[in-house]
Design a protein around this motif. Structure first.
Motif, short mmCIF file in Angstrom:
data_model
loop_
_atom_site.label_atom_id
_atom_site.label_comp_id
_atom_site.label_asym_id
_atom_site.label_seq_id
_atom_site.Cartn_x
_atom_site.Cartn_y
_atom_site.Cartn_z
N LEU A 12 -8.91 23.44 -14.21
CA LEU A 12 -8.66 25.10 -13.49
C LEU A 12 -7.94 24.41 -12.54
O LEU A 12 -7.60 23.77 -11.73
CB LEU A 12 -10.10 25.26 -13.22
N VAL A 13 -6.40 24.97 -11.83
CA VAL A 13 -5.95 25.01 -11.10
C VAL A 13 -5.59 25.71 -9.80
O VAL A 13 -5.23 27.13 -10.75
CB VAL A 13 -4.23 24.44 -11.48
N LYS A 14 -6.53 25.88 -8.89
CA LYS A 14 -6.17 27.52 -8.16
C LYS A 14 -4.59 27.32 -8.05
O LYS A 14 -4.32 26.77 -7.30
CB LYS A 14 -7.09 27.29 -6.81
N ASP A 15 -4.35 28.73 -7.28
CA ASP A 15 -3.16 28.87 -7.15
C ASP A 15 -3.35 28.72 -5.54
O ASP A 15 -4.01 28.88 -4.69
CB ASP A 15 -3.14 30.55 -7.44
N HIS A 16 -1.69 28.79 -5.22
CA HIS A 16 -2.24 28.00 -3.89
C HIS A 16 -2.63 27.53 -2.94
O HIS A 16 -2.54 26.45 -2.08
CB HIS A 16 -2.04 29.64 -2.55
N PHE B 207 0.59 -1.31 0.85
CA PHE B 207 0.07 0.18 -0.26
C PHE B 207 0.70 1.63 -0.28
O PHE B 207 1.51 1.19 0.58
CB PHE B 207 -0.93 0.58 0.77
N ARG B 208 0.38 2.14 -0.89
CA ARG B 208 0.93 4.04 -0.96
C ARG B 208 0.16 4.00 -0.74
O ARG B 208 -1.39 4.32 -1.30
CB ARG B 208 2.03 3.42 -2.04
N PHE B 209 -0.01 5.90 0.54
CA PHE B 209 -0.56 6.74 1.08
C PHE B 209 -0.23 8.03 -0.33
O PHE B 209 0.90 7.99 -0.26
CB PHE B 209 -1.26 6.69 2.29
N TYR B 210 -1.42 8.35 -0.76
CA TYR B 210 -1.14 10.05 -1.63
C TYR B 210 -2.14 11.01 -0.32
O TYR B 210 -3.15 10.16 -0.20
CB TYR B 210 -0.99 10.17 -2.99
N VAL B 211 -2.22 11.87 -0.68
CA VAL B 211 -2.41 13.40 -0.62
C VAL B 211 -4.19 13.41 -1.16
O VAL B 211 -3.74 12.98 -2.35
CB VAL B 211 -1.85 14.13 -0.50
N ASN B 212 -5.45 13.27 -1.27
CA ASN B 212 -6.30 13.72 -1.29
C ASN B 212 -6.12 14.88 -2.35
O ASN B 212 -6.76 15.91 -2.55
CB ASN B 212 -7.66 12.88 -0.91
N PHE B 213 -6.30 14.55 -3.56
CA PHE B 213 -6.43 16.09 -4.60
C PHE B 213 -7.80 16.37 -5.20
O PHE B 213 -8.24 17.56 -5.59
CB PHE B 213 -5.84 16.30 -5.84
N PHE B 214 -9.15 15.30 -4.65
CA PHE B 214 -9.96 15.13 -5.68
C PHE B 214 -10.69 16.02 -4.65
O PHE B 214 -11.56 17.09 -5.63
CB PHE B 214 -11.07 13.92 -5.64
N SER B 215 -10.66 16.64 -3.65
CA SER B 215 -11.90 17.79 -3.07
C SER B 215 -11.56 18.94 -4.05
O SER B 215 -11.91 19.80 -3.95
CB SER B 215 -11.68 17.47 -1.78
N GLU B 216 -10.01 19.33 -4.99
CA GLU B 216 -9.70 20.66 -4.64
C GLU B 216 -10.04 20.63 -6.47
O GLU B 216 -9.94 21.59 -6.84
CB GLU B 216 -8.11 20.15 -4.67
#
Length: 443
Positions: A426-430, A409-418
């Protein structure tokens, strides 16, 4: 934990789980539930004997130890707990069987003297415990006078060195002629072997003798444990090897030494209830060392090692933990979605753990390669199995994403909410998403 005062008997100290705090060398012998303590004059409605008339104590647990009688209220809202020293009991009345006794609750009486005041205490047993066995054990403990023996042993231990050093001359302390020379050495060695052989015969004569020897070792371990606890802040180590060895020995000794474990024989119907309270007191130190959460299997091993020969089954441990919901104790049993069960402090916060995991998974290296259970275990200071449960919990909260590969298992931060579903590019700044894009582009 302070107990509510009583107008006659001194209060007994309790632990945070409601268990009595025992004196040095004190051991529990028997328990009775549903017990009332009444003044004989109160029960008869007269005061002709001139004894002290104390207020009655209703519906509690009566605990007999080698040193005291302890009464604890069964009501969780009532913190009354009193102690009656066996040394203050001046007379125990024999339990008389009559036709009248067949129609009311069993009872027995004893006379006690507290602060120059005398009273006859009537013990009314309204529960279903074996009161006759309890009464017989009370007689036995009262006659044994163990509280005097412990005082004598402590005094003799202090004077043994001086008495051994002062002995000398042709005659020994018992008046016999002292053997000297080669004959004396051979005689002394023969006596040593005879004493060793006698000790082995006593220990293995039957199972009860072996158990008593084990209890003596547990008592010794408890004394050494208390000495280590009192002197750990003042002692210093001279070398690294000595420091490591002494620390291992201290860790071992601090994990043993429940000198008076709760048993089915002593607690009877209250076995699981009292075992649950004793377990709640025991897990406090292991939980502090483990960061507020520890595996149930680890506690099972530590608790049984501390109990010595009085081992418990996994079913007893699980039932004792499940009773914590009924008691006001600072610990709880928790079961993860995977089925793993742990013991944790009620003050333990998952949000704090999730914050540390998020800080780890948002590092530049973790953006591209992710983290494993071993990485989280090193950061959180816990076992990898426990770290994996925290990672899965963080995933269920939407904080992490999981990738399953032949490497594990490898775990990554979840970006789907952004990510905006109406505009996927569309990529939000910061945002974390923008940081991830820059990290992957740089790599």
């Amino acid at each position: 934990m302070a107990a509510a005062p009583h107008n006659f008997f001194p209060p007994a100290s309790l632990t945070t789980s409601g268990r009595p705090v025992l004196l040095p060398g004190e051991v529990e012998c028997q328990l009775l539930s549903g017990v009332d303590l009444e003044s004989e004059d109160n029960a008869s409605g007269s005061n002709s004997s001139g004894s002290y008339d104390f207020s009655p104590l209703k519906s509690g647990v009566l605990i007999l130890t080698t040193h005291r009688l302890l009464w604890l209220s069964s009501d969780s809202s009532n913190t009354t707990a009193i102690a009656i020293a066996l040394g203050s009991i001046t007379h125990i009345f024999s339990a008389k069987k009559s036709i009248k006794a067949m129609f009311h609750s069993p009872r027995f009486r004893f006379q006690v003297s507290v602060n120059s005041k005398s009273a006859v205490v009537t013990v009314v047993v309204r529960g279903k415990g074996d009161w006759e066995a309890f009464f017989a054990k009370l007689w036995e403990s009262w006659r044994a006078r163990a509280w005097e023996t412990s005082d004598t042993v402590s005094k003799e231990s202090g004077g043994s060195a001086s008495s051994s050093s002062s002995s000398g001359g042709l005659y020994s302390s018992d008046g016999s002629v002292r053997m000297v020379g080669v004959a004396g050495i051979l005689r002394k060695e023969q006596e040593m072997w005879e004493n060793t052989d006698k000790s082995l015969q006593d220990a293995f004569q039957d199972l009860n003798a072996l158990m008593s020897k084990a209890k003596e070792m547990m008592t010794l371990a408890e004394k050494m444990r208390q000495k280590l606890l009192s002197g750990s802040n003042s002692q210093t180590s001279s070398g690294n090897d000595d420091e490591m060895g002494s620390k291992e020995m201290q860790d071992w000794l601090l994990s043993v030494g429940i000198i008076s474990p709760v048993t089915k024989e002593s607690a009877g119907a209250l076995y699981h209830q009292q075992l649950s309270r004793q377990l709640a007191d025991f897990v406090r130190v292991p939980l502090e060392r483990a960061g507020g959460m520890i595996n149930l299997i680890d506690i099972y091993c530590l608790f049984n090692r501390a109990r010595g020969t009085e081992l418990i089954s996994p079913e007893d441990l699980l039932q004792a933990c499940s009773l914590w919901e009924k008691f006001d104790v600072p610990v709880m049993l928790r079961k993860f979605d995977s089925g793993v069960m742990v013991i944790q402090n009620k003050a333990h916060s998952d949000e704090e753990v999730f914050a540390r995991i998020k800080a780890l998974v948002t590092k530049p290296d973790a953006f591209t390669s992710g983290i494993s259970a071993s990485d989280a275990a090193m950061t959180l200071g816990i076992a990898p199995a426990m770290a994996k449960e925290h990672l899965l919990s963080a995933e269920s909260k939407g904080l992490l994403c999981r990738d399953i590969s032949p490497d594990g298992f490898r775990f990554y931060v979840n970006f789907f909410s952004e990510i905006d579903p109406s505009n996927l590019y569309l990529v939000k700044d910061h945002s974390l998403y923008s940081v991830w894009i820059k990290a992957t582009a740089a790599s």
